[in-house]
Design an enzyme around this catalytic site. Structure first.
Site, short mmCIF file in Angstrom:
data_model
loop_
_atom_site.label_atom_id
_atom_site.label_comp_id
_atom_site.label_asym_id
_atom_site.label_seq_id
_atom_site.Cartn_x
_atom_site.Cartn_y
_atom_site.Cartn_z
NE ARG A 73 -4.01 2.09 2.10
CZ ARG A 73 -4.26 2.55 3.33
NH1 ARG A 73 -3.00 2.59 4.87
NH2 ARG A 73 -5.22 3.77 3.59
CG HIS A 115 -7.01 -4.66 -1.90
ND1 HIS A 115 -7.91 -4.16 -2.55
CD2 HIS A 115 -6.13 -4.17 -1.04
CE1 HIS A 115 -8.15 -2.49 -2.30
NE2 HIS A 115 -6.55 -2.33 -1.87
#
Length: 394
Positions: free
Chosen positions: A109, A242
């Site tokens: 991220r 994710h």
């Protein structure tokens, strides 16, 4: 008879010893085989790098042309002035992972948020305010307030500075550490070209406007990714990151109780999964401030991506993310929105259809491309000693 048996025994022993000797290789032969094996491995690596580079250059479109995109980056850029750089990153990252096995998603991220804004230049780390409270820096932008991994990159950078002062950039440190963290989490290896340099400024306004948000619809998501040169398949593939890590309840609470101000939950959430999420988040009081920013990490309940998985999986970095989307069990609205578009839904089905091989292969290619976005090389930018502070030019 006894003498005959004794003679046969000696003969068998002698034959055994000779066979053992013949089966052994002399040191020179062993060295030759080792050299051949190492040469083969290097050739395989060069070929892999060639394929990845060609793939990145042939598909790169958008803000910067493909030729400029990779200009100045090399495989093993530090081989002369800091040959141990990549091994330092790898070993330090292994130590960090042994203590925080959920750090991989944090670094993915962090890299994504850095590269998405003006390229992979470590601008997300930077505090260039010079004490001016009216100057907002990139890491203060709302999407960046919950980033993890900055302290860990600082740790790795400190080790690099001890070994090779002022040589390895923060941008390269982040790119290499993220790749190693992905591998440690069971993800695919992909080559990292190095030679990035660090930005001298941060970009608060761009970070506020241009980083995809957890509640973005599919149209907005595809638009933001396309501006960076990613097509629909690559967008679906990158969101597959994710599949590891944890998601704050703050990012999904509206889906559970008051979706888009309707007073009702998100209808796209599987009913059974909705109950699971409500149960997981019921003990966490809202920690979102009146201005929409998220409070400290310690005050927020976290949901593991594993919660949404009803498919047994032996791998940590696999394709259960896509299998869950087919069942309406995506944690974030932006995830489940991949099923709202015919083309992206088709790619979700492709990635969900096998043992994860297709996803992992495409993820390697997408991460090479992501890691090369908008890089600064040559005389552009600088190499920071500490990632949070720019070097002041005299």
């Amino acid at each position: 008879m006894a003498k005959l048996m004794k003679r046969k025994t000696k003969t068998l022993i002698f034959i055994f010893i000779i066979s053992v000797i013949l089966s052994l290789k002399f040191p020179s032969e062993i060295e030759d085989e080792r050299a051949k094996r190492e040469k083969l491995e290097k050739e395989e690596m060069k070929f892999s790098v060639f394929l990845q580079r060609e793939s990145a250059m042939s598909t790169q479109v958008g803000v910067i042309s493909s030729a400029d995109e990779l200009h100045g980056l090399e495989y093993d850029f530090y081989r002369q002035n800091c040959p141990q750089a990549e091994s330092i990153v790898r070993s330090t990252m292994a130590k960090i992972y042994s203590q925080q096995n959920d750090i991989s998603f944090g670094l993915l991220r962090l890299l994504f948020h850095d590269c998405f804004i003006k390229g992979c230049d470590a601008s997300v780390f930077l505090d260039d305010s010079n004490g001016n409270k009216n100057h907002s820096v990139e890491r203060q932008a709302t999407p960046n307030k919950t980033l993890r991994g900055i302290n860990e990159i600082d740790m790795i950078k400190e080790e690099l500075e001890n070994a090779c002062p002022g040589v390895v950039s923060c941008a390269d440190t982040l790119a290499l550490a993220t790749r190693d963290a992905v591998v440690l989490a069971g993800g695919p290896f992909y080559p990292i070209f190095t030679g990035r340099r660090d930005s001298t400024q941060s970009y608060f306004d761009e970070a506020m406007d241009e980083i995809p948000k957890p509640n973005d619809n599919i149209t907005q998501t595809l638009f933001l990714f396309s501006r960076r040169g990613f097509d629909e398949r690559e967008t679906v593939n990158l969101l597959g990151a994710h599949n590891v890590g944890k998601i704050s309840c703050d990012f999904i609470r509206d889906r559970l109780t008051n979706f888009s101000g309707t007073g009702q939950p998100d209808a796209s959430v599987d009913p059974n999964f909705l109950n699971e999420l409500r149960l997981a988040c019921q003990d966490s009081s809202s920690s979102t401030d009146h201005d929409g920013t998220v409070a400290s990490m310690a005050s927020r309940a976290m949901i593991s991506q594993g919660l949404s998985s009803s498919v047994p999986s032996g791998a940590r970095f696999d394709n259960h993310y896509y299998q869950n989307l087919l069942k309406g069990r995506g944690l974030l609205f932006v995830d489940q929105q991949l099923m709202a578009d015919e083309n992206t839904a088709r790619f979700v089905a492709v990635y969900a259809s096998d043992d994860g091989t297709t996803f992992r292969r495409d993820f390697s290619r997408s991460m090479v491309k992501m890691s090369n976005l908008g890089v600064l090389t040559g005389t552009l930018g600088q190499v920071r000693n500490k990632c949070s502070f720019p070097i002041r030019q005299s």
